[in-house]
Write a protein that holds these residues in place. Structure first.
Motif, PDB file in Angstrom:
ATOM      1  N   ASN A   1       0.807  -1.227   0.000  1.00 37.57           N
ATOM      2  CA  ASN A   1       0.000   0.000   0.000  1.00 37.57           C
ATOM      3  C   ASN A   1       0.836   1.271   0.000  1.00 37.57           C
ATOM      4  O   ASN A   1       0.463   2.264  -0.612  1.00 37.57           O
ATOM      5  CB  ASN A   1      -0.946   0.006   1.200  1.00 37.57           C
ATOM      6  CG  ASN A   1      -2.005  -1.069   1.083  1.00 37.57           C
ATOM      7  OD1 ASN A   1      -2.352  -1.492  -0.013  1.00 37.57           O
ATOM      8  ND2 ASN A   1      -2.512  -1.521   2.213  1.00 37.57           N
ATOM      9  N   ASN A   2       1.970   1.262   0.680  1.00 37.54           N
ATOM     10  CA  ASN A   2       2.791   2.472   0.815  1.00 37.54           C
ATOM     11  C   ASN A   2       3.990   2.458  -0.129  1.00 37.54           C
ATOM     12  O   ASN A   2       5.040   2.992   0.196  1.00 37.54           O
ATOM     13  CB  ASN A   2       3.253   2.613   2.265  1.00 37.54           C
ATOM     14  CG  ASN A   2       4.109   1.445   2.709  1.00 37.54           C
ATOM     15  OD1 ASN A   2       4.106   0.382   2.103  1.00 37.54           O
ATOM     16  ND2 ASN A   2       4.850   1.645   3.788  1.00 37.54           N
ATOM     17  N   TRP A   3       3.860   1.891  -1.310  1.00 38.33           N
ATOM     18  CA  TRP A   3       5.000   1.708  -2.194  1.00 38.33           C
ATOM     19  C   TRP A   3       5.651   3.024  -2.603  1.00 38.33           C
ATOM     20  O   TRP A   3       6.842   3.059  -2.879  1.00 38.33           O
ATOM     21  CB  TRP A   3       4.622   0.883  -3.427  1.00 38.33           C
ATOM     22  CG  TRP A   3       3.630   1.543  -4.358  1.00 38.33           C
ATOM     23  CD1 TRP A   3       2.285   1.401  -4.355  1.00 38.33           C
ATOM     24  CD2 TRP A   3       3.935   2.431  -5.433  1.00 38.33           C
ATOM     25  NE1 TRP A   3       1.718   2.144  -5.353  1.00 38.33           N
ATOM     26  CE2 TRP A   3       2.716   2.793  -6.039  1.00 38.33           C
ATOM     27  CE3 TRP A   3       5.112   2.960  -5.946  1.00 38.33           C
ATOM     28  CZ2 TRP A   3       2.644   3.656  -7.119  1.00 38.33           C
ATOM     29  CZ3 TRP A   3       5.041   3.821  -7.029  1.00 38.33           C
ATOM     30  CH2 TRP A   3       3.813   4.159  -7.602  1.00 38.33           C
ATOM     31  N   GLU A   4       4.887   4.121  -2.624  1.00 39.67           N
ATOM     32  CA  GLU A   4       5.458   5.406  -3.035  1.00 39.67           C
ATOM     33  C   GLU A   4       6.517   5.908  -2.053  1.00 39.67           C
ATOM     34  O   GLU A   4       7.411   6.659  -2.440  1.00 39.67           O
ATOM     35  CB  GLU A   4       4.371   6.487  -3.169  1.00 39.67           C
ATOM     36  CG  GLU A   4       3.358   6.223  -4.245  1.00 39.67           C
ATOM     37  CD  GLU A   4       2.107   5.512  -3.710  1.00 39.67           C
ATOM     38  OE1 GLU A   4       2.125   5.038  -2.555  1.00 39.67           O
ATOM     39  OE2 GLU A   4       1.128   5.426  -4.456  1.00 39.67           O
ATOM     40  N   SER A   5       6.423   5.497  -0.794  1.00 44.99           N
ATOM     41  CA  SER A   5       7.359   5.985   0.222  1.00 44.99           C
ATOM     42  C   SER A   5       8.563   5.059   0.404  1.00 44.99           C
ATOM     43  O   SER A   5       9.412   5.330   1.238  1.00 44.99           O
ATOM     44  CB  SER A   5       6.630   6.153   1.559  1.00 44.99           C
ATOM     45  OG  SER A   5       6.168   4.891   2.011  1.00 44.99           O
TER      46      SER A   5
ATOM     47  N   HIS B   1      12.045   3.213  -0.992  1.00 41.10           N
ATOM     48  CA  HIS B   1      13.119   3.406  -1.971  1.00 41.10           C
ATOM     49  C   HIS B   1      12.974   2.352  -3.065  1.00 41.10           C
ATOM     50  O   HIS B   1      12.682   1.181  -2.780  1.00 41.10           O
ATOM     51  CB  HIS B   1      14.480   3.274  -1.281  1.00 41.10           C
ATOM     52  CG  HIS B   1      15.622   3.693  -2.130  1.00 41.10           C
ATOM     53  ND1 HIS B   1      16.178   2.864  -3.087  1.00 41.10           N
ATOM     54  CD2 HIS B   1      16.312   4.853  -2.190  1.00 41.10           C
ATOM     55  CE1 HIS B   1      17.167   3.495  -3.690  1.00 41.10           C
ATOM     56  NE2 HIS B   1      17.275   4.706  -3.155  1.00 41.10           N
ATOM     57  N   PRO B   2      13.151   2.719  -4.333  1.00 46.60           N
ATOM     58  CA  PRO B   2      12.958   1.762  -5.433  1.00 46.60           C
ATOM     59  C   PRO B   2      13.782   0.480  -5.315  1.00 46.60           C
ATOM     60  O   PRO B   2      13.276  -0.609  -5.610  1.00 46.60           O
ATOM     61  CB  PRO B   2      13.362   2.564  -6.674  1.00 46.60           C
ATOM     62  CG  PRO B   2      13.112   3.977  -6.302  1.00 46.60           C
ATOM     63  CD  PRO B   2      13.414   4.067  -4.846  1.00 46.60           C
TER      64      PRO B   2
ATOM     65  N   VAL C   1      14.239   1.449 -10.742  1.00 49.54           N
ATOM     66  CA  VAL C   1      13.134   2.263 -11.252  1.00 49.54           C
ATOM     67  C   VAL C   1      12.664   1.727 -12.603  1.00 49.54           C
ATOM     68  O   VAL C   1      11.454   1.578 -12.846  1.00 49.54           O
ATOM     69  CB  VAL C   1      13.547   3.751 -11.361  1.00 49.54           C
ATOM     70  CG1 VAL C   1      12.574   4.541 -12.209  1.00 49.54           C
ATOM     71  CG2 VAL C   1      13.661   4.365  -9.977  1.00 49.54           C
TER      72      VAL C   1
ATOM     73  N   ASP D   1       8.932   0.327 -13.016  1.00 50.74           N
ATOM     74  CA  ASP D   1       8.038   1.022 -13.943  1.00 50.74           C
ATOM     75  C   ASP D   1       7.509   0.065 -15.016  1.00 50.74           C
ATOM     76  O   ASP D   1       6.337   0.113 -15.376  1.00 50.74           O
ATOM     77  CB  ASP D   1       8.751   2.208 -14.597  1.00 50.74           C
ATOM     78  CG  ASP D   1       8.941   3.376 -13.640  1.00 50.74           C
ATOM     79  OD1 ASP D   1       8.368   3.346 -12.528  1.00 50.74           O
ATOM     80  OD2 ASP D   1       9.669   4.320 -13.999  1.00 50.74           O
TER      81      ASP D   1
ATOM     82  N   THR E   1       4.735   1.409 -11.851  1.00 53.23           N
ATOM     83  CA  THR E   1       4.980   2.511 -10.914  1.00 53.23           C
ATOM     84  C   THR E   1       5.311   3.770 -11.711  1.00 53.23           C
ATOM     85  O   THR E   1       5.500   3.731 -12.931  1.00 53.23           O
ATOM     86  CB  THR E   1       6.148   2.182  -9.962  1.00 53.23           C
ATOM     87  OG1 THR E   1       7.324   1.962 -10.732  1.00 53.23           O
ATOM     88  CG2 THR E   1       5.829   0.968  -9.119  1.00 53.23           C
ATOM     89  N   ASN E   2       5.391   4.873 -11.010  1.00 52.50           N
ATOM     90  CA  ASN E   2       5.714   6.138 -11.682  1.00 52.50           C
ATOM     91  C   ASN E   2       6.937   6.803 -11.054  1.00 52.50           C
ATOM     92  O   ASN E   2       6.988   8.018 -10.928  1.00 52.50           O
ATOM     93  CB  ASN E   2       4.507   7.080 -11.646  1.00 52.50           C
ATOM     94  CG  ASN E   2       4.032   7.358 -10.227  1.00 52.50           C
ATOM     95  OD1 ASN E   2       4.545   6.798  -9.268  1.00 52.50           O
ATOM     96  ND2 ASN E   2       3.046   8.224 -10.100  1.00 52.50           N
ATOM     97  N   PHE E   3       7.925   5.990 -10.671  1.00 54.09           N
ATOM     98  CA  PHE E   3       9.170   6.549 -10.158  1.00 54.09           C
ATOM     99  C   PHE E   3       9.883   7.294 -11.281  1.00 54.09           C
ATOM    100  O   PHE E   3       9.745   6.960 -12.453  1.00 54.09           O
ATOM    101  CB  PHE E   3      10.090   5.446  -9.628  1.00 54.09           C
ATOM    102  CG  PHE E   3       9.639   4.823  -8.334  1.00 54.09           C
ATOM    103  CD1 PHE E   3       9.665   5.545  -7.152  1.00 54.09           C
ATOM    104  CD2 PHE E   3       9.225   3.511  -8.290  1.00 54.09           C
ATOM    105  CE1 PHE E   3       9.267   4.970  -5.960  1.00 54.09           C
ATOM    106  CE2 PHE E   3       8.834   2.921  -7.100  1.00 54.09           C
ATOM    107  CZ  PHE E   3       8.851   3.655  -5.934  1.00 54.09           C
TER     108      PHE E   3
END
Length: 172
Positions: A92-96, A98-99, A153, A157, A162-164
């Motif tokens: 759930n918290n993948w945006e926070s 580190h890739p 990344v 992606d 993802t949108n890193f």
């Protein structure tokens, strides 16, 4: 097992005691000492480039653990090595996260490869690569850390949508 030794050399005091009283030597955890010595030796060998076999515990060392780690008749058995699960859904918290860490969570056991450098000093780029699901990925960055992040990344992606954003390759 009691490793305490009592020495009583008698009246002549050969053990360092003038009055002939017994001397008690401290308990020495010999099993721990031997284990640590082997660990240090194997670590040194690995640092020198030798291949060291993986150590396995033949039997349970915990008191009262029953037959765990061995068969019913008491002979040791090696447990099959569990493969770590491959995830298909992002946390759930993948945006926070580190890739590089996220990629290791999604595909445990990955090995990043250093692919050398590109360019002339002071604009040297480090190149890193990784193989995920039998597909090879490569990327570069100003440092190995940035190159590893960039390759993670690109994998995340492509495989997980993802949108890193990759860090800049060089500063202009």
């Amino acid at each position: 097992m009691d490793t305490t030794e009592v020495h009583n050399e008698g009246e002549n005091g050969e053990n360092g005691q003038q009055d002939g009283t017994p001397t008690v030597l401290d308990d020495v955890p010999m099993a721990n000492l031997a284990s640590f010595a082997i660990f240090k030796l194997f670590t040194e060998w690995e640092n020198e480039g030798y291949v060291v076999p993986e150590l396995r515990v033949a039997h349970s060392t915990q008191p009262g653990s029953g037959t765990e780690g061995g068969s019913v008749d008491g002979s040791p058995q090696s447990k099959p090595h569990k493969a770590q699960p491959i995830r298909s859904e992002l946390p759930n918290n993948w945006e926070s996260i580190h890739p590089s860490t996220l990629l290791c969570m999604m595909r445990p056991g990955l090995q990043y490869r250093e692919l050398g450098t590109v360019g002339d000093s002071p604009n040297v780029l480090q190149r890193m690569g990784v193989t995920v699901d039998d597909v090879q990925y490569e990327s570069s960055g100003r440092s190995k850390k940035i190159a590893r992040r960039n390759v993670a990344v690109s994998v995340l992606d492509e495989l997980f949508g993802t949108n890193f954003v990759m860090e800049q390759q060089c500063q202009d």
